[in-house]
Design an enzyme around this catalytic site. Structure first.
Site, PDB file in Angstrom:
ATOM      1  N   TRP A 116     -17.925  15.874  12.853  1.00  0.00           N
ATOM      2  CA  TRP A 116     -17.337  15.525  11.593  1.00  0.00           C
ATOM      3  C   TRP A 116     -17.860  16.090  10.551  1.00  0.00           C
ATOM      4  O   TRP A 116     -18.898  16.211   9.944  1.00  0.00           O
ATOM      5  CB  TRP A 116     -17.141  14.093  11.375  1.00  0.00           C
ATOM      6  CG  TRP A 116     -16.391  13.303  12.208  1.00  0.00           C
ATOM      7  CD1 TRP A 116     -15.451  13.791  13.154  1.00  0.00           C
ATOM      8  CD2 TRP A 116     -16.392  11.853  12.549  1.00  0.00           C
ATOM      9  NE1 TRP A 116     -14.943  12.726  13.803  1.00  0.00           N
ATOM     10  CE2 TRP A 116     -15.534  11.556  13.438  1.00  0.00           C
ATOM     11  CE3 TRP A 116     -17.120  10.918  11.754  1.00  0.00           C
ATOM     12  CZ2 TRP A 116     -15.439  10.195  13.688  1.00  0.00           C
ATOM     13  CZ3 TRP A 116     -16.794   9.614  12.228  1.00  0.00           C
ATOM     14  CH2 TRP A 116     -16.075   9.074  13.030  1.00  0.00           C
TER      15      TRP A 116
ATOM     16  N   GLU B 218      -5.822  -3.681  -0.107  1.00  0.00           N
ATOM     17  CA  GLU B 218      -5.996  -5.029   0.750  1.00  0.00           C
ATOM     18  C   GLU B 218      -7.273  -5.738   0.252  1.00  0.00           C
ATOM     19  O   GLU B 218      -7.483  -6.586   0.908  1.00  0.00           O
ATOM     20  CB  GLU B 218      -6.241  -4.126   2.251  1.00  0.00           C
ATOM     21  CG  GLU B 218      -5.179  -3.784   3.083  1.00  0.00           C
ATOM     22  CD  GLU B 218      -4.895  -2.231   2.709  1.00  0.00           C
ATOM     23  OE1 GLU B 218      -5.235  -1.843   1.530  1.00  0.00           O
ATOM     24  OE2 GLU B 218      -4.059  -1.721   3.427  1.00  0.00           O
TER      25      GLU B 218
ATOM     26  N   LYS C  20     -12.604  17.695  11.856  1.00  0.00           N
ATOM     27  CA  LYS C  20     -13.237  17.510  13.159  1.00  0.00           C
ATOM     28  C   LYS C  20     -13.495  18.826  13.838  1.00  0.00           C
ATOM     29  O   LYS C  20     -12.669  19.639  14.246  1.00  0.00           O
ATOM     30  CB  LYS C  20     -12.335  16.911  14.124  1.00  0.00           C
ATOM     31  CG  LYS C  20     -12.155  15.400  13.863  1.00  0.00           C
ATOM     32  CD  LYS C  20     -10.971  15.020  13.570  1.00  0.00           C
ATOM     33  CE  LYS C  20     -10.955  13.683  12.699  1.00  0.00           C
ATOM     34  NZ  LYS C  20      -9.705  13.291  11.804  1.00  0.00           N
TER      35      LYS C  20
ATOM     36  N   THR D 108       0.663  -1.223   0.038  1.00  0.00           N
ATOM     37  CA  THR D 108      -0.078   0.199  -0.020  1.00  0.00           C
ATOM     38  C   THR D 108       1.006   1.215  -0.218  1.00  0.00           C
ATOM     39  O   THR D 108       1.863   1.070   0.476  1.00  0.00           O
ATOM     40  CB  THR D 108      -1.013   0.052   1.237  1.00  0.00           C
ATOM     41  OG1 THR D 108      -0.029   0.060   2.394  1.00  0.00           O
ATOM     42  CG2 THR D 108      -1.761  -1.134   1.507  1.00  0.00           C
TER      43      THR D 108
HETATM   44  P1  ADP Z   1      -3.467   3.774  -0.774  1.00  0.00           P
HETATM   45  O1  ADP Z   1      -4.091   3.489   0.880  1.00  0.00           O
HETATM   46  O2  ADP Z   1      -2.122   3.769  -0.911  1.00  0.00           O
HETATM   47  O3  ADP Z   1      -4.122   5.158  -1.280  1.00  0.00           O
HETATM   48  P2  ADP Z   1      -5.244   2.379  -2.002  1.00  0.00           P
HETATM   49  O4  ADP Z   1      -5.205   2.556  -3.474  1.00  0.00           O
HETATM   50  O5  ADP Z   1      -5.550   0.838  -1.712  1.00  0.00           O
HETATM   51  O6  ADP Z   1      -4.271   2.745  -1.267  1.00  0.00           O
HETATM   52  O7  ADP Z   1      -6.504   3.261  -1.815  1.00  0.00           O
HETATM   53  C1  ADP Z   1      -7.587   2.913  -0.983  1.00  0.00           C
HETATM   54  C2  ADP Z   1      -8.449   3.794  -0.681  1.00  0.00           C
HETATM   55  O8  ADP Z   1      -8.929   4.738  -1.714  1.00  0.00           O
HETATM   56  C3  ADP Z   1      -9.780   3.541   0.094  1.00  0.00           C
HETATM   57  O9  ADP Z   1      -9.486   3.059   1.382  1.00  0.00           O
HETATM   58  C4  ADP Z   1     -10.565   4.590   0.067  1.00  0.00           C
HETATM   59  O10 ADP Z   1     -10.033   5.795   1.239  1.00  0.00           O
HETATM   60  C5  ADP Z   1     -10.176   5.382  -1.318  1.00  0.00           C
HETATM   61  N1  ADP Z   1     -11.110   5.164  -2.073  1.00  0.00           N
HETATM   62  C6  ADP Z   1     -11.247   4.120  -3.141  1.00  0.00           C
HETATM   63  N2  ADP Z   1     -12.454   4.277  -3.695  1.00  0.00           N
HETATM   64  C7  ADP Z   1     -13.145   5.370  -3.646  1.00  0.00           C
HETATM   65  C8  ADP Z   1     -14.213   5.855  -3.760  1.00  0.00           C
HETATM   66  N3  ADP Z   1     -15.113   5.483  -4.550  1.00  0.00           N
HETATM   67  N4  ADP Z   1     -14.689   7.130  -3.001  1.00  0.00           N
HETATM   68  C9  ADP Z   1     -13.859   7.582  -2.061  1.00  0.00           C
HETATM   69  N5  ADP Z   1     -12.581   6.952  -1.640  1.00  0.00           N
HETATM   70  C10 ADP Z   1     -12.336   5.952  -2.348  1.00  0.00           C
END
Ligand code: ADP
Length: 536
Positions: free
Chosen positions: A437, A323, A432, A179
């Site tokens: 929120w 993940e 916050k 990640t």
């Molecule tokens: P990183 O944590 O490295 O950015 P990822 O690419 O795995 O890794 O990103 C996952 C995260 O991206 C999710 O946990 C979420 O916060 C965000 N995310 C993914 N899809 C969406 C979406 N449609 N709307 C809002 N946030 C999103």
């Protein structure tokens, strides 16, 4: 009583088997600096089998990590199959990470081989000596490199295609991806054969991408990120024609490929689609072949879905994370909503989507209590299923992320009665304010609906009275103007009064993470100490 069905292993070898037996005539097209490369699945399979023979002969054993450092193209696709099909583990290194992170990852994963693109030597050469476990570098392409390496074509040339794949356990590791790690070192996610195959089935169901043999996919999501959202495997399983853009991710190149190759399905992060929309508004392209575009990895503004719609294109939002393999949910419109007016339909399409088969979720408050699916209560999303991580690779931080068979995502969301998920924010990005929120994501989506705004990112700024208040960082479109007051006035009928940003600053560009998401960590550093007009 036991079921009496075969215990057939779910491995990537099965996807390969389909490619070779059913779709020999289908094509894989790659855009490379040297021009357009195209070949058939039959040639792909033959070369992947030669690569497998070369790897085994070079001493690669089951479980060994074979890394890639490359753009999206046919050789990377060969590695996606040859490496796991011999029982080794494909570790896709994210070329956009900082040097220290790359060194950490390669050493943490104990990579033995690295396959890299010649076009990436400026990033790799300065750090390759610090990859302490790597024994061999293999270069893809004719350019020079300072890193001592063998040429990919040389590496496979003298080998006959391997006849028989070795037996591989479906629970054995197949792929690895770290990640991006917004705090601390990146964490390693290890996909298994079984999770990869089941994820491909899930992605290919009708309310997900529903890929079919006659689809033409364009994989914009980098193969070094979250296994390219599963596309190389799901598209090969379905027998699609596959198009890879190589390093050419600029909007005009992508649109050219979509037009010339008659692409039907593609996926990318919103940042990519913002650029594509901008280019579409300036130059005409024939996109009549396209049936589905998906966007995920970050919130998709409703205005973006509407703009695609007015261009006759369907953009569907998706949600997932490294993940989770990564696909969990997609925002197709349910049949029960088809007769609604446009306003309702776009409101629903702007939600994050509903789960694809295979994944379950719950939302919980900060005490771990499960919350109702009423579209109002929001809490952290926790997910479980056969393609959701159960642990990080050799990482003491695992304990914080997994509980009772659920993955804690760190995303905060509501779920409505129809099962539509709505991401409110990441836990750490919520503003916050006064014990409540404010969703930075919601504010961004609304601000990006302003005609003069290209991009907007909202961060919390410390505030003496309210703890934090929102600051909007806005990028204006070329030759367009808008004042801070105008932006705030534009939001007045769209969000609660106390959500209105206390200040708007104009910036040239929103800093992006390695995978093109808004990098709020950089913005927080940049605006550290920013004085809000409302603060005392
Ligand atoms: P990183 O944590 O490295 O950015 P990822 O690419 O795995 O890794 O990103 C996952 C995260 O991206 C999710 O946990 C979420 O916060 C965000 N995310 C993914 N899809 C969406 C979406 N449609 N709307 C809002 N946030 C999103």
């Amino acid at each position: 009583m036991k079921g009496l069905m075969q215990d057939f292993p779910l491995t990537i070898q099965h996807i390969m088997w389909r490619a070779e037996k059913l779709f020999r005539e289908k094509e894989i097209v790659s855009k490379l600096p040297s021009g357009l490369h195209r070949y058939t699945y039959a040639e792909f399979a033959e070369r992947a089998r030669r690569l497998a023979a070369a790897l085994i002969d070079s001493g690669v054993k089951p479980g060994d990590r074979v890394a890639t450092f490359a753009w999206n193209h046919y050789r990377h696709h060969e590695l996606y199959f040859a490496v796991p099909c011999i029982g080794a583990v494909l570790h896709t290194l994210n070329i956009r990470l900082f040097p220290e992170q790359l060194i950490y990852i390669a050493n943490h994963a104990e990579d033995r081989f690295v396959f890299f693109d010649d076009s990436l030597v400026s990033v790799l050469d300065p750090i390759s000596a610090e990859f302490t476990t790597v024994e061999r570098f293999i270069k893809m392409g004719e350019g020079d490199s300072k890193t001592e390496s063998v040429d990919y074509e040389e590496f496979i040339r003298s080998y006959d295609p391997i006849d028989q794949w070795p037996a591989v356990d479906e629970n054995a590791a197949a792929g690895m991806c770290y990640t991006s790690g917004t705090t601390g070192n990146p964490k390693g996610v290890v996909y298994s054969h079984r999770s990869t195959v089941l994820h491909s089935f899930g992605v290919n169901t009708g309310n997900a991408n529903g890929l079919k043999e006659d689809d033409v996919t364009l994989a914009i999501v980098p193969m070094f990120h979250a296994m390219a959202w599963g596309q190389p495997y799901s598209a090969t399983m379905a027998g699609c024609t596959q198009v890879y853009p190589g390093p050419f991710l600029d909007p005009a190149s992508l649109l050219d490929l979509m037009q010339s190759q008659r692409v039907t399905v593609s996926a990318g992060v919103p940042t990519i689609w913002i650029g594509v929309l901008d280019e579409l508004s300036k130059n005409g392209y024939d996109l009549s072949s396209v049936r589905l575009l998906t966007a995920g990895g970050a919130a998709v503004p409703r205005s973006m879905i509407e703009s695609f719609d007015s261009n006759g294109l369907s953009l569907v939002q998706g949600w997932g994370m490294t993940e989770t393999s990564p696909v969990c949910a997609l925002g197709h419109l349910k049949s029960s909503l088809q007769a609604e007016d446009d306003e309702t339909k776009f409101r629903v399409k702007a939600k994050t989507g509903f789960l694809i088969p295979g994944v379950e979720l719950r939302i919980v408050d900060d005490k771990g209590k499960e919350l109702p699916w009423d579209g109002k209560s929001f809490g952290e999303i926790q997910v479980r299923g056969p393609w959701i991580a159960s642990d990080y690779y050799n990482d003491p931080r695992s304990a914080d992320s997994f509980m009772d068979g659920w993955l804690r995502t760190g995303d905060v969301a509501t779920v409505d009665e129809l099962g539509y998920l709505q991401i409110v924010d990441r836990t750490k990005d919520l503003v916050k304010s006064g014990g409540e929120w404010i969703s930075s994501v919601e504010l961004e989506k609304e601000i990006m609906g302003h005609p003069a705004v290209l991009e907007a990112a909202v961060i919390g700024i410390p505030h003496a009275k309210w703890t934090e208040r929102p600051l909007a960082c806005v990028v204006l479109r070329e030759k367009m103007e808008a004042s801070s007051d105008e932006i705030i006035a534009f939001l007045e009928d769209k969000v609660a009064k106390w959500w209105l940003p206390d200040d708007v600053v104009f910036i040239a560009e929103v800093p992006k993470t390695s995978v093109g998401k808004f990098d709020k960590k950089v913005l927080r550093e940049k605006f550290d100490g920013h004085k809000l007009p409302t603060d005392v």
